[in-house]
Scaffold this motif. Sequence first.
Motif, PDB file in Angstrom:
ATOM      1  N   SER A 150      -3.809  15.342  18.258  1.00 53.99           N
ATOM      2  CA  SER A 150      -3.936  16.802  18.122  1.00 53.99           C
ATOM      3  C   SER A 150      -5.004  17.420  19.159  1.00 53.99           C
ATOM      4  N   LEU A 151      -4.571  18.286  19.660  1.00 56.11           N
ATOM      5  CA  LEU A 151      -5.929  19.133  20.241  1.00 56.11           C
ATOM      6  C   LEU A 151      -6.287  19.976  19.300  1.00 56.11           C
ATOM      7  N   ARG A 152      -7.516  20.304  19.437  1.00 58.77           N
ATOM      8  CA  ARG A 152      -8.272  21.296  18.356  1.00 58.77           C
ATOM      9  C   ARG A 152      -8.835  22.301  18.991  1.00 58.77           C
ATOM     10  N   GLY A 153      -9.199  23.491  18.326  1.00 55.26           N
ATOM     11  CA  GLY A 153     -10.012  24.595  19.042  1.00 55.26           C
ATOM     12  C   GLY A 153      -9.192  25.636  18.750  1.00 55.26           C
ATOM     13  N   GLU A 154      -9.084  26.609  19.909  1.00 53.46           N
ATOM     14  CA  GLU A 154      -8.756  28.037  19.846  1.00 53.46           C
ATOM     15  C   GLU A 154      -7.710  28.321  20.891  1.00 53.46           C
ATOM     16  N   ILE A 155      -7.154  29.259  21.145  1.00 55.61           N
ATOM     17  CA  ILE A 155      -6.130  29.679  22.118  1.00 55.61           C
ATOM     18  C   ILE A 155      -6.911  30.886  22.849  1.00 55.61           C
ATOM     19  N   ARG A 156      -7.188  30.688  23.757  1.00 56.92           N
ATOM     20  CA  ARG A 156      -7.959  31.610  24.827  1.00 56.92           C
ATOM     21  C   ARG A 156      -7.160  32.922  25.030  1.00 56.92           C
ATOM     22  N   PRO A 157      -7.376  33.984  25.379  1.00 54.19           N
ATOM     23  CA  PRO A 157      -6.745  35.159  25.859  1.00 54.19           C
ATOM     24  C   PRO A 157      -6.281  35.097  27.106  1.00 54.19           C
ATOM     25  N   SER A 158      -6.898  34.054  27.846  1.00 52.22           N
ATOM     26  CA  SER A 158      -6.635  33.796  29.260  1.00 52.22           C
ATOM     27  C   SER A 158      -5.053  33.494  29.503  1.00 52.22           C
ATOM     28  N   ASP A 204      -4.127  21.093  16.082  1.00 48.57           N
ATOM     29  CA  ASP A 204      -4.715  21.541  14.961  1.00 48.57           C
ATOM     30  C   ASP A 204      -5.800  22.726  15.535  1.00 48.57           C
ATOM     31  N   PHE A 205      -5.410  23.978  15.071  1.00 54.05           N
ATOM     32  CA  PHE A 205      -6.229  25.001  15.168  1.00 54.05           C
ATOM     33  C   PHE A 205      -7.056  25.392  14.241  1.00 54.05           C
ATOM     34  N   GLU A 206      -7.298  24.251  13.217  1.00 56.05           N
ATOM     35  CA  GLU A 206      -8.577  24.329  12.383  1.00 56.05           C
ATOM     36  C   GLU A 206      -8.335  25.784  11.518  1.00 56.05           C
ATOM     37  N   GLY A 207      -7.291  26.027  11.055  1.00 59.48           N
ATOM     38  CA  GLY A 207      -7.074  27.219  10.083  1.00 59.48           C
ATOM     39  C   GLY A 207      -7.475  28.581  10.711  1.00 59.48           C
TER      40      GLY A 207
END
Length: 1118
Positions: free
Chosen positions: A100-108, A124-127
């Motif tokens: 899984s990729l982790r982290g956040e979805i950027r507005p870009s 995994d966007f960590e909750g």
Amino acid sequence: MAVRSFEQLLSFLVLLLLCVKLGLGTTLGKVGCIEGERQALLKFKHGLIDDYGLLSLWGDEQDKRDCCQWRGVQCSNRSGHVTMLRLPAPPIDEYGNYQSLRGEIRPSLLELEHLYHLDLSYNDFEGKQIPSFLGSLSKMQYLNLSHANFTQTVPTQLGNLSNLLSLDLSGSYYELNSGDLEWLSHLSSLRFLDLSLVDLGAAIHWSQAINKLPSLVHLNLNGCGLPPFTTGSLFHANSSAPLVFLDLSNNYLINSSIYPWLFNFSTTLVHLDLSSNDLNGSIPDAFGNMISLAYLDLRDCAFEGEIPLAFGDMNVLELLDISGNRLYGEIPDTFGNMTRLTHLALSSNQLQGGIPGAIGELASLAYLELFYNQLEGLPKTFGRSLVHVDISSNQLRGSIPDTVGNMVSLEELYLSHNQLEGEIPKSFGRSLVILDLSSNRLQGSIPDTVGNMVFLERLSLSVNQLQGEIPKSFSNLCYLDELELDSNNLTGQLPQDLLACANGTLRTLSLSNNRFRGLVPYLTGFSVLERLYLDYNQLNGTLPESIGQLAMLTWFDIGSNSLQGVISEAHFFNLSNLYRLDLSYNSLTFNMSLMWVPPSHQLGSLLLASCKLGPRFPSWLQTQRHLTELDLSNSDISDVLPDWFWNLTSNINTLNISNNQIRGVLPNLSSRFGTYPDIDISSNSFEGSIPQLPSTVTRLDLSNNKLSGSISLLCTIANSYLVYLDLSNNSLTGALPNCWPQWASLVVLNLENNKFSGKIPNSLGSLQLIQTLHLRNNNLTGELPSSLKNCTSLRLIDLGKNRLSRKIPLWIGGCLPNLTILSLRSNRFSGSICSELCQLKKIQILDLSSNDISGVIPRCLNNFTAMTKKGSLVVAHNYSFGSYAYKGPLKFMNESYVDEALIKWKGSEFEYKNTLGLVRSIDLSSNNLLGEILKEIIDLLELVSLNLSRNNLTGLIPITIGQLKSLEVLDLSQNELFGEIPTSLSEISRLSVLDLSDNNLSGKIPKGTQLQSFNTYSYKGNPTLCGLPLLKKCPEDKMEEDSPIGSIEDKIQQDGNDMWFYISIALGFIVGFWGVCGTLLLNNSLRYAYFSFLNKIKDWFYATIAINMARVRRSLRS
């Protein structure tokens, strides 16, 4: 499957539509990546943590500048714009782990104005919350954020995606929620919606929102906790493309109000899953009108009633699952009309009758599951296409039809836990992988043809009545993973090369509870064997050291055999994975060095009962810190219990170190054990007082030690799980505690042979489940508390040898209907025997002896109906208690306690246990009873012992007493009985103890081998009693001796005898003398030979004497 085909078709159509609309596949030249969008993707990457290097090709380097070649990125061939971003996490294994990729979805991502497909599933966007800006991607048609660890509330901005065709937010496991689904109503083009496992419990108007999606084809709301809805809100759905796929499973608040809306799609719905809902009632016949339905799952919906006949009209149905309901009745014959059916599951209901032959004729049927019903008969034939058949846990009777051999596609057959009889068929399909016929009544031998099923991986024939030996053809089963033959009557010697062909696959071998004999197989080379059960057989010899080479072995049971010899370190050399070891009840001697450390440090269960471990306590136990079960009983240990031992018990649920000579003082045990422990430290030499104990103990046996002092600390056991408490045969003192109400589950209580004093507390009556109560041989005083009448389950009460007083309570007879044994002997009870006592119809042993009871014996004793019937071999009490199984959750185990009682028998006290149920005894001796021996006692035909001695009984012995054919002991001594001994008494052949002494009996003792075999002590103290075995003769005997007629006859007889004596002497002399001498006178040759013989004898004697005399003289001279 039809459902999978449909989903693939739907995906193809959606993609085809997108391709047409966006002009994919044109013949125009390929256009490279647009720089602005490349930078937007790089910004998106910078918001992610790439642990697995999935985005390693995304970069600014020259060879990485074309973003259209990046992983997961797809661009338009005509414009070069990024149109698809597909980055689902690839799986690592089959256990649900992903890269899984982790982290956040950027507005870009907003800079990708032509993006219509976004798939970030299984990352995994960590909750974090789903970004609201995704609602600004106006051209989005496919959005998949499933199983991506998003939480909080679904942003309503997603409702702005008016072009969206497919939305998947599933798999959040209730971490993601949506309080209002009104935003869905704006997605007018939506055809695919999956919100499974999203918490919609607060979405009160969810049904109205769904109604506003006119193009919806696929709807999955599995496990959303949906609130109830009204019928009208769903019924008026205006859908231009009616639902084809509908999954509303695992929504326990859904009820039958859904039916009107469902049946609106009778002609279009292909897949319907309503499982695990609370639909209740009967299954509507209207399901039969859903003519397009190929998949119908109605399991676990609380349905009742019979299976609708209308199911037979669903002739395109491929899967039908109505298991886990409360359906009853028979399986309809109309099921034979569902000719396309491939999967049929009717398990876990209450279906009865036979399995219709029409089911066996379904040509397409591959999976048939009917387990956990009450079905009684198998069809004569089964379809040749069947792959999986499970009809276990029913009431199948009769034999297994030979036609099972025609099921050429069959891979799995489960017929366990039924009542099947006869022999195992000689023919099964060669394709079988699993065959389970366990827990039936199958007889005969295991057919050799089982060895022809060469693909067999699991064979279970356990708990049957099979005989004979293991077939040699088992050597062909090279793929066996599990072989279970336990609990049969199999015999023979186990071959040393047992199952050698499967030594690389066999994981479980269970042969326990049979009659196998001979040596233990070597089992060399079984590299994956994990569980080996050989217990309860007749194996002998020594345990081979090759067992120590089974490196994967976790469970080894070989207890209750006849093994001998020494257990050394070599037996455990490579057993580093061993969790359970049972060597109990063999004659094995452990010989380990003081420094030995077992290779396995994870032993959870160690059972070494009756093995020779002593005399020193085994020091190698110090390394075992994970034990949950330990049995070292009767293991010849004679040592002080080391302090380190109690460091091992923190996880133990079952401890038995009984029947040794272990010494020491018990420490505070309140925090030394696991959950719900069973503790047996009985029959040792522990001293001191009873310590503080675990508050959750279920069984506690500290009997037969040297414990002293008060037992007040027992009140720290503040739980309702204690079922067994035995503190007998110690030197405990003080009053009984008053905390009995907190032990509501107590079944067995034994405090006998101590020094308790005071009254029996009233709180003891709160034990409403108690079955056996032993308080014998203490110093208890006062009366029996009336609260004991609440203990209606009592079967045994032994209060003998105390100082209890007052009258015997009336409630014993009226309130304790299950009482089997009542002993109040050697107390100070007074008053009369109340007639209410006669209500004890199950009483087998009644002992009221050595009290101060007066009055007459009640006439109603013949109401003791248990004394008129033959009894069981044991008096057992069943109870259950919590126990943790092997690496599993708490289970309630059923146990049985075999009771014991001390009975005065044939003049001495004996302890009866296993044969206690055979004894029928009444002992009222040593009281002040008056009146006669009632004839009603003669109705107790199975009475074995009757003792009425040392009372003031009068009258005659009942003349019908000989009807008590089972009587072995009869003691009527020291009363005031008179009259003659009934002649019927001599007809009791089993009578071995008789005492009629010290009465006023008269007349002649009846003749018969039985009564004359007793000594005179049995009849002494009856002055007018006469006849054998007494020396006193009866008057009629004397008259026969003094009679003149008798003297003349005797004299004539004597004279005749004398005459014949003299005649015989004369005849003997004549025959003897003249027979020899006459022959010598008449025959010359014989006379000459005779005298020559005498001369030779004379000469031989003379020569022998002369020679010996000469030798003596020479020896004297020398």
